[in-house]
Scaffold this motif. Sequence first.
Motif, PDB file in Angstrom:
ATOM      1  N   SER A   1      48.029 -37.263  18.849  1.00  0.00           N
ATOM      2  CA  SER A   1      49.330 -37.663  18.345  1.00  0.00           C
ATOM      3  C   SER A   1      49.380 -39.167  18.103  1.00  0.00           C
ATOM      4  N   SER A   2      50.082 -39.564  17.056  1.00  0.00           N
ATOM      5  CA  SER A   2      50.200 -40.989  16.743  1.00  0.00           C
ATOM      6  C   SER A   2      51.277 -41.671  17.576  1.00  0.00           C
ATOM      7  N   CYS A   3      52.085 -40.880  18.331  1.00  0.00           N
ATOM      8  CA  CYS A   3      53.206 -41.503  19.032  1.00  0.00           C
ATOM      9  C   CYS A   3      53.186 -41.303  20.544  1.00  0.00           C
ATOM     10  N   THR A   4      52.242 -40.518  21.058  1.00  0.00           N
ATOM     11  CA  THR A   4      52.153 -40.350  22.507  1.00  0.00           C
ATOM     12  C   THR A   4      50.715 -40.060  22.896  1.00  0.00           C
ATOM     13  N   PRO A   5      50.246 -40.654  23.992  1.00  0.00           N
ATOM     14  CA  PRO A   5      48.854 -40.407  24.404  1.00  0.00           C
ATOM     15  C   PRO A   5      48.683 -39.098  25.163  1.00  0.00           C
ATOM     16  N   ASN A   6      49.791 -38.476  25.563  1.00  0.00           N
ATOM     17  CA  ASN A   6      49.699 -37.297  26.430  1.00  0.00           C
ATOM     18  C   ASN A   6      50.532 -36.135  25.877  1.00  0.00           C
ATOM     19  N   ALA A   7      50.289 -35.773  24.647  1.00  0.00           N
ATOM     20  CA  ALA A   7      51.003 -34.645  24.065  1.00  0.00           C
ATOM     21  C   ALA A   7      50.645 -33.365  24.813  1.00  0.00           C
ATOM     22  N   ASP A   8      51.657 -32.535  25.086  1.00  0.00           N
ATOM     23  CA  ASP A   8      51.370 -31.269  25.769  1.00  0.00           C
ATOM     24  C   ASP A   8      51.437 -30.075  24.822  1.00  0.00           C
ATOM     25  N   THR A   9      51.560 -30.366  23.525  1.00  0.00           N
ATOM     26  CA  THR A   9      51.595 -29.319  22.503  1.00  0.00           C
ATOM     27  C   THR A   9      50.436 -29.520  21.538  1.00  0.00           C
ATOM     28  N   LEU A  10      49.714 -28.447  21.263  1.00  0.00           N
ATOM     29  CA  LEU A  10      48.569 -28.483  20.349  1.00  0.00           C
ATOM     30  C   LEU A  10      48.822 -27.541  19.184  1.00  0.00           C
ATOM     31  N   ILE A  11      48.578 -28.036  17.971  1.00  0.00           N
ATOM     32  CA  ILE A  11      48.638 -27.198  16.780  1.00  0.00           C
ATOM     33  C   ILE A  11      47.215 -26.952  16.300  1.00  0.00           C
TER      34      ILE A  11
ATOM     35  N   ALA B   1      52.301 -34.972   7.405  1.00  0.00           N
ATOM     36  CA  ALA B   1      53.651 -34.423   7.514  1.00  0.00           C
ATOM     37  C   ALA B   1      54.112 -34.381   8.968  1.00  0.00           C
ATOM     38  N   LEU B   2      53.199 -34.131   9.897  1.00  0.00           N
ATOM     39  CA  LEU B   2      53.552 -34.149  11.320  1.00  0.00           C
ATOM     40  C   LEU B   2      53.999 -35.541  11.737  1.00  0.00           C
ATOM     41  N   ASN B   3      53.281 -36.553  11.274  1.00  0.00           N
ATOM     42  CA  ASN B   3      53.651 -37.924  11.602  1.00  0.00           C
ATOM     43  C   ASN B   3      54.954 -38.312  10.916  1.00  0.00           C
ATOM     44  N   ASP B   4      55.137 -37.880   9.670  1.00  0.00           N
ATOM     45  CA  ASP B   4      56.372 -38.196   8.951  1.00  0.00           C
ATOM     46  C   ASP B   4      57.594 -37.608   9.656  1.00  0.00           C
ATOM     47  N   ASN B   5      57.412 -36.468  10.320  1.00  0.00           N
ATOM     48  CA  ASN B   5      58.511 -35.829  11.046  1.00  0.00           C
ATOM     49  C   ASN B   5      58.578 -36.280  12.499  1.00  0.00           C
ATOM     50  N   ARG B   6      57.758 -37.249  12.869  1.00  0.00           N
ATOM     51  CA  ARG B   6      57.745 -37.834  14.216  1.00  0.00           C
ATOM     52  C   ARG B   6      57.660 -36.753  15.286  1.00  0.00           C
ATOM     53  N   LEU B   7      56.597 -35.972  15.195  1.00  0.00           N
ATOM     54  CA  LEU B   7      56.369 -34.892  16.144  1.00  0.00           C
ATOM     55  C   LEU B   7      55.265 -35.281  17.121  1.00  0.00           C
ATOM     56  N   ALA B   8      55.526 -35.061  18.388  1.00  0.00           N
ATOM     57  CA  ALA B   8      54.584 -35.441  19.451  1.00  0.00           C
ATOM     58  C   ALA B   8      53.631 -34.289  19.727  1.00  0.00           C
ATOM     59  N   VAL B   9      52.705 -34.082  18.814  1.00  0.00           N
ATOM     60  CA  VAL B   9      51.755 -32.973  18.925  1.00  0.00           C
ATOM     61  C   VAL B   9      50.356 -33.475  18.586  1.00  0.00           C
ATOM     62  N   ASP B  10      49.372 -32.880  19.227  1.00  0.00           N
ATOM     63  CA  ASP B  10      47.989 -33.067  18.826  1.00  0.00           C
ATOM     64  C   ASP B  10      47.619 -31.959  17.839  1.00  0.00           C
TER      65      ASP B  10
ATOM     66  N   ALA C   1      41.579 -25.608  25.463  1.00  0.00           N
ATOM     67  CA  ALA C   1      42.827 -26.363  25.325  1.00  0.00           C
ATOM     68  C   ALA C   1      43.723 -26.148  26.538  1.00  0.00           C
ATOM     69  N   ARG C   2      43.782 -24.904  27.015  1.00  0.00           N
ATOM     70  CA  ARG C   2      44.550 -24.630  28.224  1.00  0.00           C
ATOM     71  C   ARG C   2      43.968 -25.420  29.403  1.00  0.00           C
TER      72      ARG C   2
ATOM     73  N   ALA D   1      51.704 -25.770  25.432  1.00  0.00           N
ATOM     74  CA  ALA D   1      52.139 -24.965  24.286  1.00  0.00           C
ATOM     75  C   ALA D   1      51.101 -25.083  23.178  1.00  0.00           C
ATOM     76  N   ILE D   2      50.629 -23.944  22.689  1.00  0.00           N
ATOM     77  CA  ILE D   2      49.627 -23.919  21.614  1.00  0.00           C
ATOM     78  C   ILE D   2      50.185 -23.092  20.466  1.00  0.00           C
ATOM     79  N   TRP D   3      50.177 -23.689  19.282  1.00  0.00           N
ATOM     80  CA  TRP D   3      50.595 -23.020  18.056  1.00  0.00           C
ATOM     81  C   TRP D   3      49.371 -22.812  17.167  1.00  0.00           C
ATOM     82  N   ILE D   4      49.371 -21.746  16.386  1.00  0.00           N
ATOM     83  CA  ILE D   4      48.386 -21.576  15.321  1.00  0.00           C
ATOM     84  C   ILE D   4      49.107 -21.674  13.987  1.00  0.00           C
ATOM     85  N   VAL D   5      48.553 -22.482  13.101  1.00  0.00           N
ATOM     86  CA  VAL D   5      49.015 -22.581  11.719  1.00  0.00           C
ATOM     87  C   VAL D   5      47.860 -22.122  10.847  1.00  0.00           C
TER      88      VAL D   5
END
Length: 265
Positions: free
Chosen positions: A42-52, A73-82, A110-111, A117-121
């Motif tokens: 993540s560009s905004c947090t070193p310890n994101a707990d969500t992975l896409i 787009a993730l950065n543009d929406n300021r989302l704290a995800v890896d 990842a777990r 939290a893990i998402w699949i896109v």
Amino acid sequence: MRIFFSARRHLPILALGAALVVTGCGGLRTAKAPLDRTLEKSSCTPNADTLIVMLPGAYSHPDEFEREGFVKALNDNRLAVDVMRVDAHLGYYNARTILERLHQDVIAPARGQGYKAIWIVGISVGGFGGLLYAQTHPGELAGLVAIAPYLGERALGADIANAGGLARWTGPLGDPPGSDPRIPNETQLWQWLRGYVGATATFGARPPLYLGYGVDDRFAFSHRLLAAALPASRVFTTEGGHDWPEWTRLWRRMLPTLPLPGCPG
């Protein structure tokens, strides 16, 4: 070549290759272990707990998620995800190893690294892979985004439509000969998708499912059948067909609606 069984007859999924019109077509690559993957923090947090976890189309390369603006787009929406871009190409589907490799090389590690939290896109066949993973690994995903997913042969969709839609369709009794419970065929997948009818899925056996597709996509007939089973707020459409401009528009429209953590401050 080993075969990924179809719901109706024994065909490799992408002997349907002509049906999957994706950018960057090329020869079938060989599956290997482990999967190649690239983690972007993540560009905004070193310890994101969500992975896409991003799964590309049949002949696409995971770097295209970067090139086509999915990560931006993730950065543009300021989302704290890896983000983990995974080279889950068609060879893994034909080798019937896609789900095993996703679990062993991506999700389980990842777990172990602490992601809560893990998402699949997934795009096209990547969307199909994401749906299969959610079906065979209940409770592991916090959410699933399927963009223009491959959902099986047109004849299967016609059966569902002729039955009056997914809510009324039951499918054949019993599993077809040669089916592998570790990798469901398309009919079994649709039977699992029936669980989305009439209810808003939450984290559990069926993760929240978000669907996006172009209205002129060659798979749009099947997409509309699935869309009818989902809350309207989780279905997104755009003009156009089955290619990156449509997929990028859909992703940008979907992102602000996804329950993903925002950047601090």
